[in-house]
Design a protein around this motif. Structure first.
Motif, PDB file in Angstrom:
ATOM      1  N   ASP A   1      44.345  50.296  55.903  1.00  0.00           N
ATOM      2  CA  ASP A   1      45.339  51.226  56.450  1.00  0.00           C
ATOM      3  C   ASP A   1      46.583  51.263  55.575  1.00  0.00           C
ATOM      4  N   GLN A   2      47.013  50.108  55.082  1.00  0.00           N
ATOM      5  CA  GLN A   2      48.194  50.055  54.219  1.00  0.00           C
ATOM      6  C   GLN A   2      47.936  50.786  52.902  1.00  0.00           C
TER       7      GLN A   2
ATOM      8  N   SER B   1      47.902  54.522  53.588  1.00  0.00           N
ATOM      9  CA  SER B   1      49.256  55.026  53.818  1.00  0.00           C
ATOM     10  C   SER B   1      50.019  55.175  52.515  1.00  0.00           C
ATOM     11  N   THR B   2      49.853  54.219  51.600  1.00  0.00           N
ATOM     12  CA  THR B   2      50.519  54.289  50.305  1.00  0.00           C
ATOM     13  C   THR B   2      50.038  55.503  49.521  1.00  0.00           C
TER      14      THR B   2
ATOM     15  N   ASN C   1      53.143  45.704  48.970  1.00  0.00           N
ATOM     16  CA  ASN C   1      53.935  44.789  49.768  1.00  0.00           C
ATOM     17  C   ASN C   1      53.618  43.349  49.371  1.00  0.00           C
TER      18      ASN C   1
END
Length: 88
Positions: free
Chosen positions: A13-14, A17-18, A78
């Motif tokens: 998901d991360q 999203s990026t 991140n």
């Protein structure tokens, strides 16, 4: 894969999203409207071939390259969420 409080697809998901943010940013920078005959920055004439190839163009090739080199975005990775940074 056990990941504490996060669900199993949190990493994917991360990443998604990026990617979606980068696509939205790139689409937002696309020129719109009618092409200009002269560059907004330097006032040099914009070649007709460039005006036809990029509808809505407002900068000459040299000024556009300078703008693009200044707007390079670093990846939004991140580091605080990675295992390597937690082990240090």
């Amino acid at each position: 894969m056990a990941s504490g409080w996060a669900n199993d697809d949190a990493v994917n998901d991360q990443i998604n999203s990026t990617i979606e943010d980068a696509i939205a940013r790139a689409r937002g920078e696309l020129p719109t409207g009618e092409s200009r005959c002269e560059c907004e920055e330097c006032g040099e004439p914009i070649p007709e071939a460039r005006r036809k190839a990029v509808p809505g163009v407002k900068l000459c090739l040299q000024c556009q390259q300078e703008k693009d080199s200044q707007n390079q975005v670093s990846s939004g990775y991140n580091r605080r969420g990675s295992k390597d940074s937690q082990l240090r």
